[in-house]
Design an enzyme around this catalytic site. Structure first.
Site, PDB file in Angstrom:
ATOM      1  N   ARG A   1     -10.408 118.326   2.096  1.00 33.22           N
ATOM      2  CA  ARG A   1      -9.818 119.325   1.207  1.00 33.22           C
ATOM      3  C   ARG A   1      -8.799 118.636   0.307  1.00 33.22           C
ATOM      4  O   ARG A   1      -8.037 117.764   0.765  1.00 33.22           O
ATOM      5  CB  ARG A   1      -9.115 120.423   2.006  1.00 33.22           C
TER       6      ARG A   1
ATOM      7  N   HIS B   1     -17.365 118.692  -5.087  1.00 31.59           N
ATOM      8  CA  HIS B   1     -17.403 119.376  -3.786  1.00 31.59           C
ATOM      9  C   HIS B   1     -18.852 119.565  -3.296  1.00 31.59           C
ATOM     10  O   HIS B   1     -19.287 120.688  -3.031  1.00 31.59           O
ATOM     11  CB  HIS B   1     -16.672 120.729  -3.860  1.00 31.59           C
TER      12      HIS B   1
END
Ligand code: NDP
Ligand code: OXD
Length: 310
Positions: free
Chosen positions: A225, A273
């Site tokens: 993250r 991502h």
């Protein structure tokens, strides 16, 4: 049984409804987005659901995250304190993650960026390979995905070390745990792969002091993250050359704003991502199996410990 699917992307919402209906004949799966009326449902499945969902839908007995990480659910607020939150476990992500990270490590070890530069300059020259024993690869976070990454890299013969909150034992991996062990772990990471969940304890963990504990010329791979990293500190370490480079799949703000320095930084590789994407059919099979267990009153794995945040 009624199952509500709250995913921000309409096509993904639809796909989840179809796959869940196929897995649980007799259940009614329906999509929900902010602004829709709610009603009653037994289970919810979603990504960044938002507080509005929990105000609109009554009767929920569990919430299933369509990701392995749950920061997007917990961070949004509104999730009732007593509602079980269940995350995806692997569901086809471990192989993707292991491949993504191995690709980056192997590319580095084999100096492919330098060979690509040589090709541009029409230079035919063999480069001395780094000593493998000194090419320590660290994996921070040894859960479902981190353990798969560490094990795969150990299988390639790299000296792999791993770090987790509680002690772990993984064949071929030197395991460290606990805060006191962190400096020793970082000191041996020629490459550091972040595989930690985003929690109150890990937010902003990777700051200037943390990066200064890595060997000079180390390389960072963040597939966990963006919020783990203080971006300005990372940029400073890259600008100064203290860090040789970084491969970043996740960011504090996603999509990465078009003016962000990461896009054009000569030492940064950016992906959007995608290190391990959610495979809906496989994930729906996992969620449906857990719903069947819950219906039988059986315990399920993947239950998030709210006090830890993962
Ligand atoms: P797990 O919950 O299975 O594993 C988490 C690991 O992190 C555990 O080993 C845990 O330690 C460790 N950990 C947690 N907090 C700390 C801490 N404060 N200090 C040290 N270690 C800590 O998660 P997964 O492996 O399934 O997923 C990891 C993360 O990957 C997800 O949370 C998500 O953010 C990210 N992800 C990214 C994707 C992408 O495409 N980029 C796709 C999927 C996931 P312990 O073993 O002691 O519990
Ligand atoms: C996840 C993700 O957490 O896609 O599964 O990042």
């Amino acid at each position: 049984m009624r199952i509500v699917v709250a995913h921000p992307d309409a096509a993904t919402r639809q796909q989840w409804c179809s796959e869940i209906s196929a897995q649980l004949p007799g259940a009614t799966a329906f999509g929900w987005q902010p602004g829709d009326s709610g009603g009653v449902a037994d289970y919810a499945i979603g990504w960044r659901p938002g507080a509005e969902l929990f105000a609109a839908v009554r009767g929920l007995r569990a919430f299933f995250s369509t990701g392995a990480g749950v920061d997007n659910v917990l961070g949004q607020g509104g999730l009732p304190a007593d509602l079980p939150l269940i995350r995806l476990e692997d569901a086809g992500m471990a192989q993707q993650m292991a491949e993504y990270c191995s690709y980056e490590v192997i590319r580095l070890y084999h100096q492919r960026a330098r060979y690509e530069q040589q090709q541009r300059e029409h230079i035919w020259r063999e480069l001395e390979p780094p000593a493998r024993a000194g090419f320590g690869v660290g994996v921070m976070g040894l859960g479902v995905l981190g353990a798969a990454v560490a094990g795969t890299l150990a299988g390639f013969g790299y000296p792999v070390r791993g770090y987790s909150r509680s002690p772990r034992d993984i064949a071929g991996v030197t395991c460290f745990s606990g805060a006191a062990a962190l400096p020793g772990f970082l000191a041996g990471c020629r490459v550091l792969i972040l595989m930690l969940p985003l929690t109150p304890a890990t937010t902003g963990l990777v700051d200037g002091d943390f990066l200064a504990r890595l060997p000079r010329g180390a390389y960072l791979v963040n597939v966990a993250r963006g919020g783990l990293v203080i971006e300005d500190d990372l940029l400073a370490a890259l600008d100064s050359g203290r860090l040789a480079g970084a491969t970043l799949d996740v960011f504090g703000q996603e999509p990465l704003p078009s003016g962000h320095r990461f896009w054009d930084h000569p030492r940064v590789r950016v992906t959007p991502h995608i290190a391990a994407i959610t495979l809906v059919a496989e994930s729906a099979r996992q969620v449906a199996a857990k719903i069947r267990q819950l219906e039988l009153g059986e315990p399920v794995t993947g239950l998030v410990d709210r006090s830890r945040g993962y």
